[in-house]
Each structure stands twice: as structure tokens, then as C-alpha cells.
Write an enzyme that holds these catalytic residues in place. Structure first.
Site, PDB file in Angstrom:
ATOM      1  N   GLU A  33      68.480  51.144  36.279  1.00 34.66           N
ATOM      2  CA  GLU A  33      67.981  52.303  35.852  1.00 34.66           C
ATOM      3  C   GLU A  33      67.204  51.968  34.426  1.00 34.66           C
ATOM      4  O   GLU A  33      66.029  52.312  34.259  1.00 34.66           O
ATOM      5  CB  GLU A  33      69.196  53.288  35.432  1.00 34.66           C
ATOM      6  CG  GLU A  33      69.809  53.801  36.683  1.00 34.66           C
ATOM      7  CD  GLU A  33      68.575  54.816  37.541  1.00 34.66           C
ATOM      8  OE1 GLU A  33      67.520  55.105  36.873  1.00 34.66           O
ATOM      9  OE2 GLU A  33      68.794  54.736  38.868  1.00 34.66           O
ATOM     10  N   TYR A  61      68.815  61.296  31.053  1.00 33.86           N
ATOM     11  CA  TYR A  61      68.485  61.172  32.529  1.00 33.86           C
ATOM     12  C   TYR A  61      69.401  59.711  32.975  1.00 33.86           C
ATOM     13  O   TYR A  61      70.047  59.982  34.112  1.00 33.86           O
ATOM     14  CB  TYR A  61      67.084  60.398  32.666  1.00 33.86           C
ATOM     15  CG  TYR A  61      66.669  59.808  33.976  1.00 33.86           C
ATOM     16  CD1 TYR A  61      66.727  60.452  35.160  1.00 33.86           C
ATOM     17  CD2 TYR A  61      66.629  58.454  33.762  1.00 33.86           C
ATOM     18  CE1 TYR A  61      66.737  59.963  36.345  1.00 33.86           C
ATOM     19  CE2 TYR A  61      66.583  57.720  34.927  1.00 33.86           C
ATOM     20  CZ  TYR A  61      66.488  58.448  36.467  1.00 33.86           C
ATOM     21  OH  TYR A  61      66.780  57.660  37.408  1.00 33.86           O
ATOM     22  N   ASP A 104      64.472  63.371  36.493  1.00 34.96           N
ATOM     23  CA  ASP A 104      63.349  62.580  36.281  1.00 34.96           C
ATOM     24  C   ASP A 104      61.991  62.983  36.491  1.00 34.96           C
ATOM     25  O   ASP A 104      61.908  64.171  36.922  1.00 34.96           O
ATOM     26  CB  ASP A 104      63.607  61.140  36.915  1.00 34.96           C
ATOM     27  CG  ASP A 104      63.051  61.224  38.293  1.00 34.96           C
ATOM     28  OD1 ASP A 104      63.267  62.259  38.992  1.00 34.96           O
ATOM     29  OD2 ASP A 104      62.623  60.274  38.820  1.00 34.96           O
ATOM     30  N   CYS A 128      55.931  63.620  47.733  1.00 29.57           N
ATOM     31  CA  CYS A 128      55.570  64.633  46.766  1.00 29.57           C
ATOM     32  C   CYS A 128      55.037  63.798  45.501  1.00 29.57           C
ATOM     33  O   CYS A 128      55.493  64.027  44.249  1.00 29.57           O
ATOM     34  CB  CYS A 128      56.603  65.505  46.366  1.00 29.57           C
ATOM     35  SG  CYS A 128      55.995  66.917  45.354  1.00 29.57           S
ATOM     36  N   CYS A 165      52.015  66.193  52.117  1.00 31.91           N
ATOM     37  CA  CYS A 165      52.631  67.406  52.566  1.00 31.91           C
ATOM     38  C   CYS A 165      52.974  67.390  54.195  1.00 31.91           C
ATOM     39  O   CYS A 165      53.754  67.939  54.453  1.00 31.91           O
ATOM     40  CB  CYS A 165      51.896  68.623  52.011  1.00 31.91           C
ATOM     41  SG  CYS A 165      51.449  68.844  50.355  1.00 31.91           S
ATOM     42  N   CYS A 203      56.358  66.048  54.420  1.00 34.52           N
ATOM     43  CA  CYS A 203      57.420  66.914  53.478  1.00 34.52           C
ATOM     44  C   CYS A 203      58.298  67.677  54.334  1.00 34.52           C
ATOM     45  O   CYS A 203      57.766  68.445  54.994  1.00 34.52           O
ATOM     46  CB  CYS A 203      56.659  67.509  52.446  1.00 34.52           C
ATOM     47  SG  CYS A 203      57.770  68.153  51.459  1.00 34.52           S
ATOM     48  N   CYS A 226      57.504  75.157  50.354  1.00 38.32           N
ATOM     49  CA  CYS A 226      56.713  74.927  48.920  1.00 38.32           C
ATOM     50  C   CYS A 226      56.023  75.700  48.477  1.00 38.32           C
ATOM     51  O   CYS A 226      55.127  76.376  48.901  1.00 38.32           O
ATOM     52  CB  CYS A 226      56.051  73.564  49.185  1.00 38.32           C
ATOM     53  SG  CYS A 226      55.149  72.850  47.766  1.00 38.32           S
TER      54      CYS A 226
END
Length: 311
Positions: free
Chosen positions: A56, A139, A157, A212, A219, A222, A228
Site C-alpha cells: 500500500e 485510505y 481510492d 473503468c 464498458c 464491465c 451504470c
DNA sequence: CACACGTGGGC
DNA sequence: TGCCCAAGTGT
């Protein structure tokens, strides 16, 4: 009122949505994740909380592909927080290599020291204790608690923010800075079940990273394209204020980068003259070096010598 | 809240 | 060729 509390058309709402807003998004996204998630080393069980935490730190503003090799070296050299804490901070800066933003290396070293002192060498599972560590903000605290310990946290995030902006809010991009409305939305969308919430956090992030994306979104791949809001509105272009570009050329940042590169390569103290060679303009050069010293990234020695910090 | 803070790859 | 972007934090 948030988008979630907007009155629904009669009978249009899923019966379960009253108690689980966004529930219709969870399964498709998590199922997609089960099939398409990248096999990243910090996602493997053997990574442990320390592996998750290291990843991270490194992933703050640095792409996965560049983090991968450094992550592997780092964990091999310092398999536990106490191993890193026992080193000079300058060794962390050196091992950080060219990941960028080397203050993160210093903070990771500081976090390892704090974990060793305050938490018996184990990465804490408590969100507030994580947040108290250097280099860990909202975060990262949520990410470590969720990914390493399976807890239920909104992990917000840049990827998740973009997914929510599009899928739920119907705009191309989220605001420049995270807003209270976004946090509220993220919390509202969090599955009730702890296990599922942790899975959702990782899955929604991965969706933003792989499908995305900021530009050239896919898309057709997705799992929630049919729901969406942005796509249903025919993908209107971003209006609001322009998203601030980051300048670099000619800035102190560039000078700092060059100075530190010299010191990373050197394995003995470097004379001022060697540093002077990286930048012509003396005022800016001196300011950059002073800044590095002030940040604790560079240690000045008597006689005009410099090195990475040993203390 | 806006800004500083590295580096490199994609289009 | 530049501009945009990349799992943010600290001040």
C-alpha cells in the site's frame, strides 16, 4: 440528500435495496473479481499484513508494474517490520529506488519502527492505530484493515471514486478532492457482511484499475455496464473545473530527484561538488538540497559531505 | 483547501 | 511532442 436517498420510482427499486443500497452492484462486481482479479503477490495469503502494508505504501501514486520488483526485494530483505526498523532509514530510501516520492520510504521505515515499539512487531489491525502510523492516511488505514484483516471499511481510492462517480453519480470523473458526499456514498454502498464488504472493497478497486479506467474505459467488459448511470446518460463529458495537471519540469521536485539519485548510488559520503553537477541554477539547487535535509532524506556531514540518513 | 512531493509509460 | 495518469499523505 444523497443520490441514494433520492425517491425511487414506485416499485422500481429492488426489494432488498431498502436495506442494502447498491446491493445490485455487489454480486456482479464480486463475481467479476473472482474471475479476473490479478494474481498480485500482496494478495496471496503468505503476504501477511506486513506485505499488504508495504504494497500500500508503494502503490501510493505509483503503478503496479513498477512496484512489483521492488516489493519482492523489499519483503525478501525485510520480512517483518522489526527487520526494517533495525536498518538505517537511508537503507529504506536506497531500496526504494526509483519508485518516486521517497518520503514514503522514510515513512514506511518510521511506521515499522512504531510497530516494533508500540505493537510488539505486529501490524495493528485497529483502524485508529493504523491511522496513527506515519505515512498512513484514511485510505491506507482502511485498505490494510480491509485487505489484511478482512474488516468492513469504506476503502476510497482514486479507482473506487471513479467507479462510483460513473456507476452511481453518473459523471465521468470524481471531484478533485474527496468529499463528504463520496465518503457517505461509499459507506452506504458497503455490504453489511464483513467478509463480503472486504471482498467488495478489493473488487470495486480492481474494476476501476482494469475496466473503468480514467481514459479508454472498457464498458464492454464491465459487469455493471447495464446499471451504470454515466453510460445510461450517454457518457457526458466532464464539465466542472479542469483537473489540475502536475507540473514537473524545472521544479524543485525534479532537482530533488536528481540530487537523491546521486546519493542513492553512492555508498560513501558525497562531496558538495558532486551534487552541484546535477543542476546549474545555484539558488534552486541549494533550496532543493535544504529541503531534502529538512525532510530527513539527506544527512549533511562536516566538511561539505552528504549521504542518505544513517540515523 | 490547495499545494508540494518523483518517476516513467501510454497515447 | 507534451499532457495525462498512477492503490495518497502531510501541511
Amino acid at each position: 440528500m444523497t443520490a441514494l436517498t433520492k425517491p425511487q420510482p414506485d416499485g422500481a427499486a429492488d426489494p432488498s435495496s431498502e436495506h442494502a443500497p447498491g446491493a445490485s452492484l455487489h454480486s456482479p462486481v464480486i463475481d467479476w473479481f473472482d474471475e479476473h482479479a490479478r494474481d498480485l503477490p500482496w494478495r496471496r495469503p503468505e503476504a501477511g499484513a506486513w506485505g499488504v502494508m508495504v504494497s500500500e505504501f508503494m502503490l501510493q501514486q505509483t503503478p503496479v508494474n513498477r512496484v512489483l520488483p521492488v516489493y519482492e526485494q523489499w519483503l525478501a530483505r525485510w520480512p517483518r517490520p522489526a527487520d526494517l526498523a533495525a536498518e538505517a532509514p537511508g537503507e529504506a530510501v536506497r531500496a526504494w529506488g526509483r519508485l518516486g516520492y521517497p518520503r514514503r520510504a522514510l515513512r514506511l521505515h518510521g511506521a515499522a519502527a512504531a510497530i516494533t515499539e508500540r505493537h510488539g512487531g505486529d501490524v495493528p489491525a485497529d483502524h485508529a492505530q493504523l491511522l496513527a502510523l506515519p505515512g498512513i492516511g484514511e485510505y491506507t488505514a482502511a485498505a490494510v484493515a480491509s485487505f489484511a484483516y478482512g474488516q468492513r471499511h469504506a476503502v476510497l481510492d482514486t479507482n473506487v471514486r471513479r467507479v462510483f462517480a460513473r456507476a452511481v453519480t453518473g459523471v465521468q470523473y470524481p471531484p478533485n478532492a474527496t468529499t463528504a458526499a463520496e465518503r457517505r456514498l461509499a459507506r452506504a454502498l458497503l455490504p453489511e457482511d464483513e467478509r463480503t464488504a472486504a471482498r467488495w472493497a478489493a473488487a470495486s478497486m480492481e474494476l476501476g484499475a482494469l475496466v473503468c479506467t480514467a481514459k479508454n474505459e472498457s464498458c464492454h467488459r464491465c459487469p455493471i455496464a447495464s446499471q451504470c448511470a454515466w453510460r445510461l446518460a450517454d457518457k457526458p463529458a466532464h464539465d466542472g473545473p479542469p483537473r489540475r495537471g502536475q507540473t514537473y519540469a524545472g521544479t524543485d521536485r525534479q532537482v530533488r530527484g536528481r540530487l537523491l539519485a546521486v546519493l542513492r548510488e553512492a555508498h560513501s559520503p558525497v562531496p558538495q561538488a558532486a551534487l552541484d553537477r546535477v543542476w546549474q541554477e545555484p539558488v534552486q539547487r541549494a533550496r532543493a538540497l535544504d529541503g531534502l535535509v529538512a525532510d530527513g532524506l539527506v544527512e549533511p556531514l562536516p566538511g561539505g559531505l552528504y549521504r542518505l540518513p544513517m540515523t
